[in-house]
Motif scaffolding. Structure first.
Motif, PDB file in Angstrom:
ATOM      1  N   TYR A 111      40.299   3.109  63.960  1.00 13.62           N
ATOM      2  CA  TYR A 111      40.616   2.615  65.308  1.00 13.62           C
ATOM      3  C   TYR A 111      40.958   1.128  65.357  1.00 13.62           C
ATOM      4  CZ  TYR A 111      35.467   1.989  65.095  1.00 13.62           C
ATOM      5  OH  TYR A 111      34.188   1.671  64.710  1.00 13.62           O
ATOM      6  N   ILE A 112      41.204   0.523  64.213  1.00 17.10           N
ATOM      7  CA  ILE A 112      41.550  -0.907  64.211  1.00 17.10           C
ATOM      8  C   ILE A 112      43.083  -1.038  64.328  1.00 17.10           C
ATOM      9  CG2 ILE A 112      41.279  -3.100  62.966  1.00 17.10           C
ATOM     10  CD1 ILE A 112      38.561  -1.782  63.252  1.00 17.10           C
ATOM     11  N   PRO A 113      43.584  -1.840  65.267  1.00 22.36           N
ATOM     12  CA  PRO A 113      45.037  -2.040  65.323  1.00 22.36           C
ATOM     13  C   PRO A 113      45.554  -2.623  64.002  1.00 22.36           C
ATOM     14  CG  PRO A 113      43.958  -2.969  67.270  1.00 22.36           C
ATOM     15  CD  PRO A 113      42.881  -2.588  66.317  1.00 22.36           C
ATOM     16  N   THR A 114      46.675  -2.086  63.502  1.00 24.39           N
ATOM     17  CA  THR A 114      47.184  -2.493  62.180  1.00 24.39           C
ATOM     18  C   THR A 114      47.274  -4.011  62.042  1.00 24.39           C
ATOM     19  OG1 THR A 114      48.513  -0.498  62.255  1.00 24.39           O
ATOM     20  CG2 THR A 114      49.058  -2.079  60.518  1.00 24.39           C
ATOM     21  N   SER A 115      47.781  -4.679  63.087  1.00 20.56           N
ATOM     22  CA  SER A 115      48.020  -6.125  62.967  1.00 20.56           C
ATOM     23  C   SER A 115      46.715  -6.927  62.886  1.00 20.56           C
ATOM     24  CB  SER A 115      48.845  -6.618  64.144  1.00 20.56           C
ATOM     25  OG  SER A 115      48.118  -6.377  65.333  1.00 20.56           O
ATOM     26  N   THR A 116      45.603  -6.353  63.322  1.00 23.24           N
ATOM     27  CA  THR A 116      44.351  -7.124  63.280  1.00 23.24           C
ATOM     28  C   THR A 116      43.496  -6.799  62.043  1.00 23.24           C
ATOM     29  OG1 THR A 116      43.036  -5.587  64.602  1.00 23.24           O
ATOM     30  CG2 THR A 116      44.262  -7.234  65.815  1.00 23.24           C
ATOM     31  N   LEU A 117      43.977  -5.877  61.201  1.00 17.27           N
ATOM     32  CA  LEU A 117      43.200  -5.543  59.984  1.00 17.27           C
ATOM     33  C   LEU A 117      42.837  -6.790  59.165  1.00 17.27           C
ATOM     34  CD1 LEU A 117      44.924  -2.286  58.623  1.00 17.27           C
ATOM     35  CD2 LEU A 117      42.613  -2.477  59.502  1.00 17.27           C
ATOM     36  N   GLY A 150      44.186   2.201  62.728  1.00 18.59           N
ATOM     37  CA  GLY A 150      44.446   3.087  63.871  1.00 18.59           C
ATOM     38  C   GLY A 150      45.852   2.926  64.451  1.00 18.59           C
ATOM     39  N   GLY A 151      46.776   2.359  63.660  1.00 20.84           N
ATOM     40  CA  GLY A 151      48.168   2.214  64.119  1.00 20.84           C
ATOM     41  C   GLY A 151      48.359   1.021  65.037  1.00 20.84           C
ATOM     42  N   ASN A 152      49.551   0.942  65.642  1.00 24.78           N
ATOM     43  CA  ASN A 152      49.954  -0.221  66.447  1.00 24.78           C
ATOM     44  C   ASN A 152      48.902  -0.731  67.411  1.00 24.78           C
ATOM     45  OD1 ASN A 152      52.353  -0.938  65.487  1.00 24.78           O
ATOM     46  ND2 ASN A 152      53.552   0.382  66.843  1.00 24.78           N
ATOM     47  N   ASP A 153      48.399   0.160  68.274  1.00 23.98           N
ATOM     48  CA  ASP A 153      47.423  -0.280  69.277  1.00 23.98           C
ATOM     49  C   ASP A 153      46.001   0.127  68.902  1.00 23.98           C
ATOM     50  OD1 ASP A 153      47.575   2.433  69.651  1.00 23.98           O
ATOM     51  OD2 ASP A 153      47.895   2.361  71.817  1.00 23.98           O
ATOM     52  N   GLY A 154      45.828   0.677  67.714  1.00 23.19           N
ATOM     53  CA  GLY A 154      44.496   1.091  67.257  1.00 23.19           C
ATOM     54  C   GLY A 154      44.078   2.449  67.792  1.00 23.19           C
ATOM     55  N   LEU A 155      44.892   2.981  68.711  1.00 25.04           N
ATOM     56  CA  LEU A 155      44.458   4.203  69.412  1.00 25.04           C
ATOM     57  C   LEU A 155      45.225   5.455  68.985  1.00 25.04           C
ATOM     58  CD1 LEU A 155      44.046   2.549  72.918  1.00 25.04           C
ATOM     59  CD2 LEU A 155      42.225   3.575  71.562  1.00 25.04           C
TER      60      LEU A 155
END
Ligand code: GLN
Length: 301
Positions: free
Chosen positions: A209-215, A233-238
């Protein structure tokens, strides 16, 4: 394989190793308690024995790894943020000792609450504790183990996309004596369970559930060492949660439980997704022990 000799040290030798490891931890700004976590597992000494130093007088202590190898790994803990659990290859979760490797997420204490929530959610409808339950994205297998252990009449189905994670989950089920209670499937979310559509009493998942950009903002222990497949969790984590909202209504029977773990700040959107789907009722958000809205629960209408 280390020979027996290398795996035996004197208490004094181990005590010196411990002192040096503690000093190195202080310099590296790593919590010194991690030294004793490591030694509890590798030297099979309890916390008190380590703290009081009463092992110093022992002529022989059996280790699971040669001291030299342990030094190398401890160095990696300090310089590369290697999590201690990937050194000891074990992590506690509920009352289980869970084997872990780089192929699976290290079990988190907050995830333990998913099992308590499943118990509470079925308290008024005990029939739901029977029948089919799914753990989607089982990783090390913990949720499946928790469910099998708690719902003794249920059939547990554990799915993961990673074949390596599934081997670990199977091993954990063997070690916990629950292998015959859980069926394992390699595949994507509900896909391998197609033949059981509409029959599930419950679905529990701790999806990525972590947005890709914040990994990259995660702690280095997590970002550098834990499997991104289990976190991203992809673009928005969701993306995974959205997929579980959309697909689960076909698999759960009326009254069936939908229960997931999520990240801080996702509760409102998850609740909205569940409402918009139109096939869930009694949507609830639950907090973890730190007070973070961490779990979403709903019932198939
Ligand atoms: N179900 C496992 C856990 O809770 C794995 C979760 C995951 O890989 N996202 O630790």
């Amino acid at each position: 394989m280390a020979d027996k000799q290398q795996l035996q040290v004197s208490g004094l030798e181990l005590s010196k190793w411990r002192d040096a490891a503690i000093s190195a931890a202080v310099s590296a700004n790593v919590s010194i308690t991690e030294v004793d976590w490591l030694l509890q597992e590798i030297a099979e000494l309890d916390r008190l024995t380590l703290r009081t130093g009463s092992f110093k007088d022992r002529s022989e202590i059996q280790l699971k790894l040669p001291l030299q190898k342990l030094s190398t790994l401890w160095q990696r803990r300090l310089t590369e943020s290697l999590p201690v659990q990937y050194i000891t290859k074990v992590a506690p979760w509920r009352h289980f000792d869970i084997k872990v490797s780089h192929d699976v997420l290290i079990p988190r204490p907050e995830t333990e609450s998913l099992i308590d929530l499943a118990i509470a959610a079925t308290a008024d409808n005990l029939m739901m504790r029977q029948g089919h339950w799914a753990d989607l994205g089982t990783g090390s297998g913990i949720i499946a183990l928790g469910l099998a252990d708690t719902f003794s009449d249920a059939k547990i189905h554990a799915v993961d996309f990673s074949a390596e994670a599934l081997s670990m989950a199977r091993l954990n089920a063997d070690n916990c004596g629950l292998r015959n209670r859980i069926k394992f499937y390699q595949g994507s979310w509900w896909e391998p369970l197609d033949s059981l559509k509409g029959k599930f009493s419950g679905m529990v998942s701790n999806p990525p559930y972590i947005p890709t950009s914040t990994l990259p903002e995660l702690q280095p222990e997590v970002f550098k060492h834990e499997p991104h497949l289990a976190l991203d969790g992809g673009n928005d984590g969701l993306e995974c949660i959205r997929h579980l909202v959309e697909t689960s209504s076909d698999y759960l029977k009326p009254g069936g439980i939908w229960l997931i773990e999520m990240m801080m700040g996702q509760a409102d959107r998850v609740m909205e997704m569940l409402r918009d789907r139109g096939s869930y009722s009694k949507i609830e958000i639950h907090s973890d022990l730190a007070g973070i809205e961490r779990f979403a629960l709903a019932y198939r209408s």
